[in-house]
Write an enzyme that holds these catalytic residues in place. Structure first.
Site, PDB file in Angstrom:
ATOM      1  N   LYS A   1      -5.036   4.379   7.216  1.00 32.39           N
ATOM      2  CA  LYS A   1      -6.428   4.656   6.875  1.00 32.39           C
ATOM      3  C   LYS A   1      -7.296   4.090   8.001  1.00 32.39           C
ATOM      4  O   LYS A   1      -7.032   3.001   8.504  1.00 32.39           O
ATOM      5  CB  LYS A   1      -6.761   3.956   5.569  1.00 32.39           C
ATOM      6  CG  LYS A   1      -8.125   4.326   5.085  1.00 32.39           C
ATOM      7  CD  LYS A   1      -8.746   3.522   3.998  1.00 32.39           C
ATOM      8  CE  LYS A   1      -8.081   2.868   2.887  1.00 32.39           C
ATOM      9  NZ  LYS A   1      -8.330   3.478   1.596  1.00 32.39           N
TER      10      LYS A   1
ATOM     11  N   ASP B   1      -0.817 -12.009   2.066  1.00 31.97           N
ATOM     12  CA  ASP B   1      -1.801 -11.436   2.995  1.00 31.97           C
ATOM     13  C   ASP B   1      -1.059 -10.907   4.220  1.00 31.97           C
ATOM     14  O   ASP B   1      -0.321 -11.654   4.872  1.00 31.97           O
ATOM     15  CB  ASP B   1      -2.785 -12.551   3.407  1.00 31.97           C
ATOM     16  CG  ASP B   1      -3.923 -12.033   4.267  1.00 31.97           C
ATOM     17  OD1 ASP B   1      -3.842 -10.895   4.770  1.00 31.97           O
ATOM     18  OD2 ASP B   1      -4.906 -12.785   4.433  1.00 31.97           O
TER      19      ASP B   1
ATOM     20  N   ASP C   1      -2.661   1.668   3.858  1.00 27.86           N
ATOM     21  CA  ASP C   1      -3.853   2.149   3.145  1.00 27.86           C
ATOM     22  C   ASP C   1      -4.780   0.953   2.915  1.00 27.86           C
ATOM     23  O   ASP C   1      -5.624   0.978   2.035  1.00 27.86           O
ATOM     24  CB  ASP C   1      -3.413   2.773   1.803  1.00 27.86           C
ATOM     25  CG  ASP C   1      -4.487   3.648   1.168  1.00 27.86           C
ATOM     26  OD1 ASP C   1      -5.438   4.037   1.870  1.00 27.86           O
ATOM     27  OD2 ASP C   1      -4.379   3.942  -0.040  1.00 27.86           O
TER      28      ASP C   1
ATOM     29  N   ASP D   1       0.794  -6.726  -0.698  1.00 31.41           N
ATOM     30  CA  ASP D   1      -0.611  -6.667  -1.113  1.00 31.41           C
ATOM     31  C   ASP D   1      -1.095  -8.063  -1.498  1.00 31.41           C
ATOM     32  O   ASP D   1      -0.301  -8.924  -1.874  1.00 31.41           O
ATOM     33  CB  ASP D   1      -0.821  -5.699  -2.288  1.00 31.41           C
ATOM     34  CG  ASP D   1      -2.239  -5.116  -2.288  1.00 31.41           C
ATOM     35  OD1 ASP D   1      -2.396  -3.917  -1.976  1.00 31.41           O
ATOM     36  OD2 ASP D   1      -3.210  -5.873  -2.561  1.00 31.41           O
TER      37      ASP D   1
ATOM     38  N   TRP E   1       1.221   5.282  -3.421  1.00 29.38           N
ATOM     39  CA  TRP E   1       1.934   5.730  -2.207  1.00 29.38           C
ATOM     40  C   TRP E   1       3.423   5.414  -2.324  1.00 29.38           C
ATOM     41  O   TRP E   1       4.271   6.227  -1.956  1.00 29.38           O
ATOM     42  CB  TRP E   1       1.358   5.057  -0.953  1.00 29.38           C
ATOM     43  CG  TRP E   1       0.066   5.647  -0.474  1.00 29.38           C
ATOM     44  CD1 TRP E   1      -0.847   6.323  -1.215  1.00 29.38           C
ATOM     45  CD2 TRP E   1      -0.452   5.617   0.875  1.00 29.38           C
ATOM     46  NE1 TRP E   1      -1.916   6.702  -0.431  1.00 29.38           N
ATOM     47  CE2 TRP E   1      -1.686   6.288   0.846  1.00 29.38           C
ATOM     48  CE3 TRP E   1       0.007   5.082   2.076  1.00 29.38           C
ATOM     49  CZ2 TRP E   1      -2.475   6.445   1.999  1.00 29.38           C
ATOM     50  CZ3 TRP E   1      -0.776   5.239   3.226  1.00 29.38           C
ATOM     51  CH2 TRP E   1      -2.001   5.916   3.180  1.00 29.38           C
TER      52      TRP E   1
ATOM     53  N   GLY F   1       0.144   1.123  -6.227  1.00 30.67           N
ATOM     54  CA  GLY F   1       1.502   1.601  -5.975  1.00 30.67           C
ATOM     55  C   GLY F   1       1.692   3.113  -5.908  1.00 30.67           C
ATOM     56  O   GLY F   1       2.822   3.593  -5.903  1.00 30.67           O
TER      57      GLY F   1
END
Ligand code: SAM
Length: 224
Positions: A173, A109, A133, A93, A76, A74
């Site tokens: 990312k 998911d 990320d 997540d 970010w 958590g």
């Protein structure tokens, strides 16, 4: 575990600890970003990657609706809450996350077909920032790992293009020096600027990079 004259903390290899986990622990204990995160109340050192990306590209100021893909634990989301306290933030997540004030968290998911609709439903409207990320769990086979991570980036980008408000930002990312050329071309078609960066908080030895695509041009249906 013991201190050294230089202030570095060394870790003795306990019987049950592998050399690899000893190295990880030693790196964690001596990592200035880990220390800073602890002192400044961030749940992860990853928080500094987003802060440093924002210092360079200034995408957080004034955001109203934010999607955080791969939110756990958590860091970010905490950064977004500080930079834009009034923003609605929804994260997703695979792993459970302790609640964060003002953040809606889906334990799900992102690759599930139902995830995009659930995210937007919870957010209550189109986001102006989609950030990811997410990293696939590595299986140690470089090609497989790269493919699985690229699939996450591709799906995150498709989602961003589908839901962002015109002018919005996509931050993700990526690996191995950046997104592949087809993905970069897709970003350039859809965003005014596309930049790659490796923030100082991203470990030098890691293959992790980030892409920041700003100025979403909007869907053709928005322009009609
Ligand atoms: C590097 S961590 C994120 C750190 C986070 N940005 C922070 O600041 O605390 C990557 C996360 O992506 C999540 N992830 C990977 N694949 C996912 C998927 N398919 N759906 C949802 N989350 C996923 C992992 O469970 C992991 O928690």
């Amino acid at each position: 575990m013991r201190g050294t004259g230089s202030g570095r903390t060394r870790v003795k290899t306990a019987r049950k600890r592998t050399a690899q986990s000893t190295r990880w622990l030693e790196r964690q204990l001596n990592d200035p970003y880990v220390k800073r995160a602890k002192a400044e109340g961030y749940r992860s050192r990853a928080a500094y990657k987003l802060l440093e990306l924002d210092e360079k590209f200034a995408f957080l100021k004034g955001v109203k609706r934010v999607v955080d893909l791969g939110l756990a634990p958590g860091g970010w989301a905490q950064v977004v809450r500080k930079a834009a306290p009034k923003a609605a933030v929804v994260g997703i997540d695979l792993l459970p996350v302790d609640p964060i004030d003002g953040v809606t968290i889906l334990l799900m998911d992102f690759m599930d077909d139902a995830a995009p609709d659930r995210l937007i439903e919870e957010l209550g409207g189109a986001p102006d920032l989609v950030m990811s990320d997410m990293a696939a769990n590595t299986v140690g086979h470089p090609q497989t790992d790269a493919l699985r991570t690229m699939a996450l980036v591709e799906t995150a980008l498709a989602f961003a293009i589908d839901v962002l408000q015109p002018g919005g930002t996509f931050v993700s990312k990526v690996f191995a020096g950046g997104a592949d050329s087809a993905l970069v071309a897709e970003m350039k078609r859809n965003f005014a600027t596309v930049k790659h960066a490796k923030p100082p908080a991203s470990r030098k030895g890691s293959v992790e990079w980030f892409v920041v695509a700003q100025g979403f041009k909007g869907r053709s249906s928005d322009q009609a």
